[in-house]
Structure formats: C-alpha cells, structure tokens
Design an enzyme around this catalytic site. Sequence first.
Site: not given
Length: 327
Positions: A9, A11, A189, A192, A270-271
């Site tokens: 996961h 990005h 996704h 969340e 994630d980011d």
Amino acid sequence: MPVPKAELHLHIEGTLEPELAFALAERNGAELPFASVEELRHAYRFEDLQSFLDLYYRLTDVLRTERDFTELAEAYLRRARAEGVRHAEIFFDPQAHTSRGVPFATVIDGLWAALRDSEARHGITTSLILCFLRDLSAESALETLAEAEPYLDRIVAVGLDSAEVGHPPAKFAEVYRRARELGLRAVAHAGEEGPPSYIAEALDILGVERIDHGVRVLEDPILVQRLVRDRIPLTVCPFSNVRLRVIDQLTDHPLRRMLDLGLLATVNSDDPAYFGGYVEENLQGVRKALNLTPTHLRTLARNSFEAAFLDIPTRDRYLAEVDAYSF
C-alpha cells in the site's frame, strides 16, 4: 538490518518529498504555494483525508515529464531497499495527471523506466497497480482503463483510492468487471473513513482480493469472521491513520487486536512523504506503541508476502528470508 517485507500500500505520488518537489518545480517552471521546504513540511498537518488530498493533488503539478516520474520512482526504490523492502506493489493515479494534460504514456513510461529492472539494481521486485480516483466518475475510470490497455503487461491490478465517504465501491462495478475481463487483479481502499459496509461491498460487488486500510472492520464482528475465514488481506497504514485523524494516537491503533483476532493484516506506509515515515518506521512505530512481540513482527512480515501478488516460487523465496531472520 530491517525486517524483510513486502510493501503493498504505497502511492508513488505520495513519496514526493519536499526537496524533490521544489527541484521539479524549478526544472518545469511550476509554481508552488510555499516559500521553502520547511514551510511545505509545516503544511503537513491535516485535519482529515480531504485536507490531505487537497495538498496532495496540488503538489502533483510538478510531475510533468517521463524523467520526473522516473526520478520519483527511483527515489522511492532507494528508500525502500534501505527499509528492508523486498517486493513493492506500487499504486499510481493516472487521472491525477491526465486531467492536467500529462499523457498516460508519459506517466507509465516514466515509472516503468525505473521499475523494469528494479530487482537487478535495487534487489526489489515490483508491480504496478492502476488506481481510479473514486471522487471522479465511473465513466472517467473506464476511459482510464481503456488508455491502460496497451500497457497491461506492466500492470498487475486495479485499485480504488481518494475520498472515500460518499463514493461507495458499487459506483465502480462496471470498471472492475472490465478489469477482470482484461485479466487484472483487484484491490480497493475501504473501511478507512468509510464504514465497514464498504469493505463488504468491495468484496461482493467489485470482487477484490485485498482491502486497503480496512481498520474499521472491527466495528462489524461478522465481517471480521468472514475476513479471517477467507484470509482476505488488509493493507494497514498506521502513521497515515494517525495523521489523517482516523485514529487519535498510535497507542490506540487496532493493529495488535487485528492480529490477535487472526486477520491477515500487513503494515505499509501509504504516502510516506506526507505522513512522517516509510514502511520500516511504521513497523517500528507500532512495535513500540502497541508492545508487539517478535511473534507479531514475524506474522506481519509473513503476511506481507502471503498477501502479495507473487508467483509461488518468488513468494516462497521471500518467506524463507523471513523465517531465517532473527526477530
């Protein structure tokens, strides 16, 4: 040496560090609404998912050429290798670029220049996952999938990201049906900011094999039993959950409970440029905050490879590395 792991996961646009953002802005003549790297980092104080996305898409404007996307991916691979990543399944958001005039080919050719020989240069096997922006129309997603068809040898799966609330998975039933016809695997996704029902919808309507985030699953004990029984992976992102106010603080994170219930949870970043840490930092953060045992850490490492879209020999090779690691 960091724990050997897969990152599932991630990005790629979310690995854009402020220093690279400013360098690309200068090279491409793009304007950033910040005077310095420090001012930009100060802006990484988000109230919720939408406030993060507003900044995230603002910064993508610096990504304009194949070279830009190659440098972005190269920077991630260098960091990932140092973090113990052995396999990475990387999300990319073509609509965030094509909507501002950057051709699909520019995006994927730039990324592919870095990823095609990533194992030889960085010791990391990689796959690309094409994500659809759920706050855009299903028609736009179908158009993006059509643009991707000449490049399907570079793409392993489709995914669904961006603003979750108000954009249920069912909205994209047709595009996921078409993706499966094309031989692509599927993730999304869900759970969340959105409710647990979005997780069930992603499984039942989109036919996904893996849920990205999924931390709200614990609100539905029946759904938990289903995910445990069917071994549906969850790609959990602890730092992201805290920075986006999904979880108040890391010591409140449900990851340990998820593992103890038998859920196939994994840890991811994630980011990471926005949320304060790459995958090993996430892992060590929850290890300390949740008092995770060596058994938990081994389970997380094994889960990451078992949840990955790997062929069996490659998966088993990586699992052997985990089994040989001293936790």
